[in-house]
Motif scaffolding. Structure first.
Motif, mmCIF file in Angstrom:
data_model
loop_
_atom_site.group_PDB
_atom_site.id
_atom_site.type_symbol
_atom_site.label_atom_id
_atom_site.label_comp_id
_atom_site.label_asym_id
_atom_site.label_seq_id
_atom_site.Cartn_x
_atom_site.Cartn_y
_atom_site.Cartn_z
ATOM 1 N N PHE A 164 2.206 -14.120 8.948
ATOM 2 C CA PHE A 164 1.987 -14.925 7.741
ATOM 3 C C PHE A 164 0.794 -14.417 6.930
ATOM 4 O O PHE A 164 0.786 -14.541 5.715
ATOM 5 N N ARG A 165 -0.184 -13.843 7.589
ATOM 6 C CA ARG A 165 -1.288 -13.261 6.836
ATOM 7 C C ARG A 165 -0.887 -11.955 6.166
ATOM 8 O O ARG A 165 -1.391 -11.613 5.091
ATOM 9 N N SER A 166 0.018 -11.223 6.789
ATOM 10 C CA SER A 166 0.411 -9.924 6.228
ATOM 11 C C SER A 166 1.247 -10.058 4.968
ATOM 12 O O SER A 166 1.270 -9.136 4.142
ATOM 13 N N ILE A 167 1.952 -11.194 4.788
ATOM 14 C CA ILE A 167 2.799 -11.340 3.606
ATOM 15 C C ILE A 167 2.096 -12.081 2.478
ATOM 16 O O ILE A 167 2.695 -12.288 1.416
ATOM 17 N N LEU A 168 0.836 -12.482 2.689
ATOM 18 C CA LEU A 168 0.095 -13.124 1.617
ATOM 19 C C LEU A 168 -0.389 -12.084 0.610
ATOM 20 O O LEU A 168 -0.446 -10.885 0.897
ATOM 21 N N ALA A 169 -0.733 -12.569 -0.593
ATOM 22 C CA ALA A 169 -1.198 -11.677 -1.649
ATOM 23 C C ALA A 169 -2.459 -10.948 -1.197
ATOM 24 O O ALA A 169 -3.427 -11.562 -0.753
ATOM 25 N N SER A 170 -2.427 -9.619 -1.304
ATOM 26 C CA SER A 170 -3.557 -8.815 -0.868
ATOM 27 C C SER A 170 -3.474 -7.461 -1.549
ATOM 28 O O SER A 170 -2.385 -6.963 -1.849
ATOM 29 N N GLY A 171 -4.629 -6.851 -1.780
ATOM 30 C CA GLY A 171 -4.685 -5.526 -2.376
ATOM 31 C C GLY A 171 -5.163 -4.472 -1.409
ATOM 32 O O GLY A 171 -5.643 -3.418 -1.834
ATOM 33 N N ARG A 172 -5.031 -4.709 -0.102
ATOM 34 C CA ARG A 172 -5.548 -3.783 0.896
ATOM 35 C C ARG A 172 -4.718 -2.490 0.927
ATOM 36 O O ARG A 172 -3.542 -2.470 0.590
ATOM 37 N N GLU A 173 -5.376 -1.427 1.363
ATOM 38 C CA GLU A 173 -4.731 -0.125 1.503
ATOM 39 C C GLU A 173 -3.801 -0.134 2.725
ATOM 40 O O GLU A 173 -3.996 -0.924 3.655
ATOM 41 N N PRO A 174 -2.778 0.727 2.738
ATOM 42 C CA PRO A 174 -1.961 0.861 3.960
ATOM 43 C C PRO A 174 -2.824 1.235 5.153
ATOM 44 O O PRO A 174 -3.726 2.074 5.051
ATOM 45 N N GLU A 175 -2.559 0.606 6.270
ATOM 46 C CA GLU A 175 -3.419 0.775 7.440
ATOM 47 C C GLU A 175 -3.097 2.026 8.228
ATOM 48 O O GLU A 175 -3.980 2.639 8.839
ATOM 49 N N PHE A 176 -1.825 2.436 8.220
ATOM 50 C CA PHE A 176 -1.398 3.556 9.057
ATOM 51 C C PHE A 176 -0.879 4.693 8.186
ATOM 52 O O PHE A 176 -0.495 4.496 7.031
ATOM 53 N N LEU A 177 -0.866 5.881 8.757
ATOM 54 C CA LEU A 177 -0.370 7.068 8.073
ATOM 55 C C LEU A 177 1.131 6.968 7.850
ATOM 56 O O LEU A 177 1.817 6.197 8.530
ATOM 57 N N PRO A 178 1.676 7.758 6.920
ATOM 58 C CA PRO A 178 3.119 7.657 6.644
ATOM 59 C C PRO A 178 4.007 8.066 7.809
ATOM 60 O O PRO A 178 5.179 7.679 7.853
ATOM 61 N N VAL A 179 3.479 8.837 8.753
ATOM 62 C CA VAL A 179 4.282 9.390 9.854
ATOM 63 C C VAL A 179 3.619 9.024 11.175
ATOM 64 O O VAL A 179 2.389 9.139 11.302
ATOM 65 N N PRO A 180 4.378 8.564 12.171
ATOM 66 C CA PRO A 180 3.784 8.349 13.501
ATOM 67 C C PRO A 180 3.271 9.654 14.087
ATOM 68 O O PRO A 180 3.854 10.723 13.879
ATOM 69 N N ILE A 181 2.185 9.568 14.815
ATOM 70 C CA ILE A 181 1.561 10.741 15.420
ATOM 71 C C ILE A 181 1.675 10.627 16.933
ATOM 72 O O ILE A 181 1.180 9.667 17.528
ATOM 73 N N ALA A 182 2.353 11.600 17.533
ATOM 74 C CA ALA A 182 2.516 11.646 19.000
ATOM 75 C C ALA A 182 3.139 10.361 19.531
ATOM 76 O O ALA A 182 2.722 9.835 20.566
ATOM 77 N N GLY A 183 4.137 9.832 18.811
ATOM 78 C CA GLY A 183 4.830 8.647 19.267
ATOM 79 C C GLY A 183 4.075 7.358 19.094
ATOM 80 O O GLY A 183 4.496 6.329 19.622
ATOM 81 N N GLU A 184 2.962 7.369 18.361
ATOM 82 C CA GLU A 184 2.182 6.166 18.123
ATOM 83 C C GLU A 184 1.834 6.075 16.646
ATOM 84 O O GLU A 184 1.904 7.057 15.905
ATOM 85 N N LEU A 185 1.447 4.868 16.223
ATOM 86 C CA LEU A 185 1.028 4.674 14.845
ATOM 87 C C LEU A 185 -0.281 5.408 14.592
ATOM 88 O O LEU A 185 -1.228 5.280 15.372
ATOM 89 N N GLY A 186 -0.310 6.178 13.521
ATOM 90 C CA GLY A 186 -1.520 6.918 13.182
ATOM 91 C C GLY A 186 -2.416 6.092 12.277
ATOM 92 O O GLY A 186 -2.145 5.970 11.080
ATOM 93 N N ARG A 187 -3.480 5.539 12.835
ATOM 94 C CA ARG A 187 -4.374 4.687 12.053
ATOM 95 C C ARG A 187 -5.228 5.546 11.129
ATOM 96 O O ARG A 187 -5.779 6.568 11.531
ATOM 97 N N ARG A 188 -5.348 5.108 9.871
ATOM 98 C CA ARG A 188 -6.133 5.847 8.897
ATOM 99 C C ARG A 188 -7.630 5.643 9.134
ATOM 100 O O ARG A 188 -8.046 4.726 9.858
#
Length: 495
Positions: free
Chosen positions: A454-478
């Motif tokens: 519910f917090r993720s779908i609220l109005a927000s201007g935050r940057e994407p948290e993860f890279l566009p492509v998974p890295i080594a089978g995991e989410l690549g955090r920016r």
């Protein structure tokens, strides 16, 4: 003597014509000066022959330009629809629904108004962010450099490095295209190095020279849309295979085989391989595509949306899906609230309300019964109900499709490409697996981040948290997300 010169001249002209045929048809560029600043309606056509290609290119370019110019019109239409529905609610539906309570500022009236304000506010916020978010600039450069570092890709900086990256990409695509057609691989031949300078070794110069592709195909020197000027030093004949003769029976078997279906170049690349974009002339990250409408290389490109006057991609995909979500909720609410007034327009209650108002000596008909419109409100109620139903169904279908894409780690472009990949794998008797699919939960976090739902779908201007492509089978955090995570963990009290 004159006849000899004329013969030499004729031979030279014949050689020139042959070279032109080998290189390709000379092309001339046509532009519309008024729209040239927007890079619209600019295309290349052959100066002779190739009429079908000329017409196809012109239609494609004009279609892209028309879609681009249609964007501002559709933005105005979308804002007009939002304004009309909001005005109808607060001036027609809201007073009508609150008739039994005697006041629009009663508790039910305040709750209804608060809910509508919340939904409309989120619609406008996500629509604004989706339209105004740019897919290029410093943010794009920062993400690309982070992705290059995470995927161990040496990002080219100089023109020579760009040319080498382009040549290597063209050679890689050519090799994989030949392997797909059952042809033998070709070995690259490098240009002879220029005269060695005192401060440079021959090996270093040879390593920097671009690759010349030795191929038997006519298009081997123009693998990426006429992008390379190198010409093969040797052209293999049709009855040779890597310098060896091919038996006639094998040649006949090749000719009898049906041609392979067309496959886009990006489908020949690995999940984390970098390509080269011949249109923007820059390295092409994984999952990126060039948008021919906005003339931009877009990370995780999904599609160009004329209603958004923008390309939906890595930076604004969350805003786009949130916009669809809140529009679907708003249309559903509007359809429910306007259904009973729409039904009551032709019932006995509507006529009794008019008779009772006259009997009371009222000059205009007043709201005497709940959810019964006035004669002057019939048009707005009818249009609101039909608009909410039609737009709500369309947006709900589109929202369901994009939720499916998010949970399966696909874009719209990849969805169509993965269908072909799955079909080709089935023919070979193997099962194809999406390399970007990490499970529905992590796939959701890839787009919306690690915040609660519910917090993720609220109005927000935050940057994407993860890279566009998974890295080594995991989410690549920016990097910025890593800093925020570290600072938040430092603020936690010790256990």
């Amino acid at each position: 003597m004159a006849s000899g010169d004329s013969l030499d001249r004729a031979h030279n002209e014949d050689d020139a014509e042959k070279k032109k045929k080998e290189i390709g048809v000379v092309r001339r560029r046509f532009t519309v000066p008024l729209l040239n600043r927007f890079r619209l309606f600019s295309f290349s056509v052959p100066t002779r022959g190739r009429l079908f290609d000329c017409v196809t290119t012109a239609l494609t370019v004009f279609a892209d330009g028309f879609i681009y110019l249609l964007g501002p019109v559709l933005v105005v239409v979308a804002l007009a629809i939002i304004s009309f529905l909001s005005h109808t609610f607060f001036t027609v539906l809201w007073p009508m629904l609150m008739t039994p309570y005697g006041n629009v500022w009663s508790i039910p009236g305040v709750l209804h108004a608060s809910f509508v304000i919340f939904v409309v506010g989120n619609i406008l916020h996500n629509y604004y962010k989706c339209v105004t978010t740019s897919n290029k600039g410093p943010r794009y450069d920062a993400v690309v450099r982070e992705l290059a570092e995470a995927t161990n890709f040496v990002y080219p900086e100089t023109p020579d490095e760009l040319q080498n990256a382009r040549s290597e990409y063209e050679f890689k695509i050519m090799q994989r295209s030949r392997a797909r057609r059952g042809l033998p691989p070709q070995t690259p031949q490098r240009k002879p190095p220029p005269a060695a300078a005192p401060s440079h070794s021959n090996d270093a110069l040879a390593s920097q020279s671009p690759i010349t592709i030795m191929s038997g195909d006519a298009n081997s020197t123009d693998v990426a849309n006429g992008s390379t000027s190198t010409k093969p030093t040797r052209r293999a004949s049709s009855d040779t295979q890597g310098g060896e003769s091919v038996p006639p029976r094998q040649q006949q078997r090749r000719q009898q085989q049906p041609p392979k279906p067309f496959v886009p170049r990006w489908m020949l690349m690995g999940p984390q391989e970098w390509a080269f974009c011949p249109y923007s002339k820059q390295p092409k990250p994984p999952r990126a595509h060039y948008d021919h409408v906005t003339k931009i290389l877009v990370l995780n490109m999904d599609h160009y949306c004329p209603w958004m006057f923008n390309t939906v991609g890595y930076f604004n995909y969350r805003y786009f899906v949130n916009f669809l979500l809140y529009v679907a909720v708003g249309m559903l609410y509007g359809a429910i609230m306007s259904y009973r007034p729409f039904r009551n327009m032709e019932t006995k209650l509507f006529r009794d309300q008019m008779k009772t108002s006259r009997s009371k000596g009222l000059k205009v008909v007043d709201h005497l019964f709940s959810k019964v419109p006035l004669p002057s409100e019939r048009t707005q109620i009818s249009f609101t109900f039909m608009l909410c139903i039609s737009v709500g169904i369309a947006v709900l279908c589109l929202l369901s499709f994009h939720i499916y894409l998010i949970l399966t780690a696909q874009t719209t472009i990849e969805f169509h490409g993965n269908i072909s990949k799955r079909r080709m794998a089935r023919k070979r008797g193997i099962q194809w697996i999406n390399p970007y699919d990490l499970g529905w939960k992590k796939n959701w976090q890839q787009v919306y981040g690690s915040k609660p739902f519910f917090r993720s779908i609220l109005a927000s201007g935050r940057e994407p948290e993860f890279l566009p492509v998974p890295i080594a089978g995991e989410l690549g955090r920016r990097s910025h997300a890593k800093k925020e995570l570290k600072s938040s963990s430092n603020r936690l009290p010790p256990v």
